[in-house]
Scaffold this motif. Structure first.
Motif, PDB file in Angstrom:
ATOM      1  N   CYS A  44      -1.728   3.013  -0.485  1.00 53.12           N
ATOM      2  CA  CYS A  44      -3.113   2.861  -0.037  1.00 53.12           C
ATOM      3  C   CYS A  44      -3.818   4.219  -0.071  1.00 53.12           C
ATOM      4  CB  CYS A  44      -3.110   2.297   1.386  1.00 53.12           C
ATOM      5  SG  CYS A  44      -4.773   2.026   2.039  1.00 53.12           S
ATOM      6  N   HIS A  46      -6.039   5.148   1.944  1.00 52.59           N
ATOM      7  CA  HIS A  46      -6.417   5.526   3.312  1.00 52.59           C
ATOM      8  C   HIS A  46      -5.280   6.241   4.041  1.00 52.59           C
ATOM      9  CE1 HIS A  46      -7.330   4.381   7.679  1.00 52.59           C
ATOM     10  NE2 HIS A  46      -8.232   5.264   7.331  1.00 52.59           N
ATOM     11  N   ALA A  47      -4.068   5.764   3.860  1.00 50.71           N
ATOM     12  CA  ALA A  47      -2.899   6.388   4.484  1.00 50.71           C
ATOM     13  C   ALA A  47      -1.671   5.989   3.663  1.00 50.71           C
ATOM     14  CB  ALA A  47      -2.755   5.950   5.935  1.00 50.71           C
ATOM     15  N   VAL A  49       0.712   3.974   3.039  1.00 48.50           N
ATOM     16  CA  VAL A  49       1.186   2.615   3.321  1.00 48.50           C
ATOM     17  C   VAL A  49       1.392   1.894   1.998  1.00 48.50           C
ATOM     18  CG1 VAL A  49       0.434   0.391   4.250  1.00 48.50           C
ATOM     19  CG2 VAL A  49       0.111   2.470   5.585  1.00 48.50           C
ATOM     20  N   CYS A  63      -4.399  -4.169   2.167  1.00 47.02           N
ATOM     21  CA  CYS A  63      -3.519  -3.273   2.910  1.00 47.02           C
ATOM     22  C   CYS A  63      -3.243  -3.898   4.273  1.00 47.02           C
ATOM     23  CB  CYS A  63      -4.182  -1.901   3.062  1.00 47.02           C
ATOM     24  SG  CYS A  63      -3.176  -0.772   4.031  1.00 47.02           S
ATOM     25  N   LEU A  65      -2.113  -2.635   6.932  1.00 55.05           N
ATOM     26  CA  LEU A  65      -2.273  -1.841   8.156  1.00 55.05           C
ATOM     27  C   LEU A  65      -3.685  -1.939   8.743  1.00 55.05           C
ATOM     28  CD1 LEU A  65      -0.845  -0.077  10.150  1.00 55.05           C
ATOM     29  CD2 LEU A  65      -1.371   1.911   8.750  1.00 55.05           C
ATOM     30  N   HIS A  66      -4.699  -1.704   7.909  1.00 52.79           N
ATOM     31  CA  HIS A  66      -6.077  -1.728   8.444  1.00 52.79           C
ATOM     32  C   HIS A  66      -6.982  -2.713   7.724  1.00 52.79           C
ATOM     33  CE1 HIS A  66      -4.773   2.568   9.369  1.00 52.79           C
ATOM     34  NE2 HIS A  66      -4.824   1.952  10.531  1.00 52.79           N
ATOM     35  N   GLY A  67      -6.472  -3.383   6.698  1.00 50.58           N
ATOM     36  CA  GLY A  67      -7.230  -4.498   6.126  1.00 50.58           C
ATOM     37  C   GLY A  67      -8.147  -4.205   4.953  1.00 50.58           C
ATOM     38  N   SER A  68      -8.215  -2.963   4.464  1.00 58.94           N
ATOM     39  CA  SER A  68      -8.994  -2.756   3.242  1.00 58.94           C
ATOM     40  C   SER A  68      -8.305  -3.512   2.103  1.00 58.94           C
ATOM     41  CB  SER A  68      -9.078  -1.272   2.875  1.00 58.94           C
ATOM     42  OG  SER A  68      -9.923  -0.590   3.767  1.00 58.94           O
ATOM     43  N   PRO A  81     -11.420   0.627   6.269  1.00 67.17           N
ATOM     44  CA  PRO A  81     -11.601   2.082   6.369  1.00 67.17           C
ATOM     45  C   PRO A  81     -11.350   2.845   5.066  1.00 67.17           C
ATOM     46  CG  PRO A  81      -9.487   1.500   7.282  1.00 67.17           C
ATOM     47  CD  PRO A  81     -10.171   0.201   6.942  1.00 67.17           C
TER      48      PRO A  81
HETATM   49  S1  FES Z   1      -3.640   2.483   5.614  1.00 69.68           S
HETATM   50 FE1  FES Z   1      -4.503   1.094   4.204  1.00 69.68          FE
HETATM   51  S2  FES Z   1      -6.449   0.646   5.055  1.00 69.68           S
HETATM   52 FE2  FES Z   1      -5.590   2.071   6.425  1.00 69.68          FE
END
Ligand code: FES
Length: 106
Positions: A44, A46-47, A49, A63, A65-68, A81
């Motif tokens: 991802c 974002h992080a 993951v 994703c 973890l946070h849904g993007s 995010p």
């Molecule tokens: S780790 Fe993937 S949207 Fe935050």
């Protein structure tokens, strides 16, 4: 453009991403959905993951973890995010072999 074999077609379940490690720290997620096969970087934007653990819907991988959700054709996120795209790679099918090009030159 040089392609490497990443798996066989019959290893891929519909909407069930498969993580493939290509060495050099590169991991990609292979996704079979809607009659096509896509290759997207497994991490991802974002992080750190693994996207292959997320769900596939409407040609996007979400994703967990946070849904993007990232478009499997462009790598672009559909919403926060995450703001940066994830690299996507050309895919070729030859017989039962799934081939992916991870090189930049064309
Ligand atoms: S780790 Fe993937 S949207 Fe935050």
């Amino acid at each position: 453009m040089s392609y490497v074999r990443v798996c066989s077609l019959n290893e891929l379940g519909e909407d069930s991403p498969k993580r493939v490690e290509l060495g050099g720290g590169l991991a990609i997620s292979i996704v079979r959905t809607a009659g096509e096969v896509f290759a997207i970087n497994d991490i991802c934007s974002h992080a750190n993951v693994s996207l292959s653990e997320g769900e596939v819907e409407d040609c996007r991988i979400e994703c967990w973890l946070h849904g993007s959700a990232f478009d499997l054709r462009t790598g672009k996120p559909s919403g926060l995010p995450a703001t940066r795209p994830v690299p996507v790679y050309p895919v070729k099918i030859e017989g039962d072999d799934v081939l992916v090009s991870v090189t930049q030159e064309s």
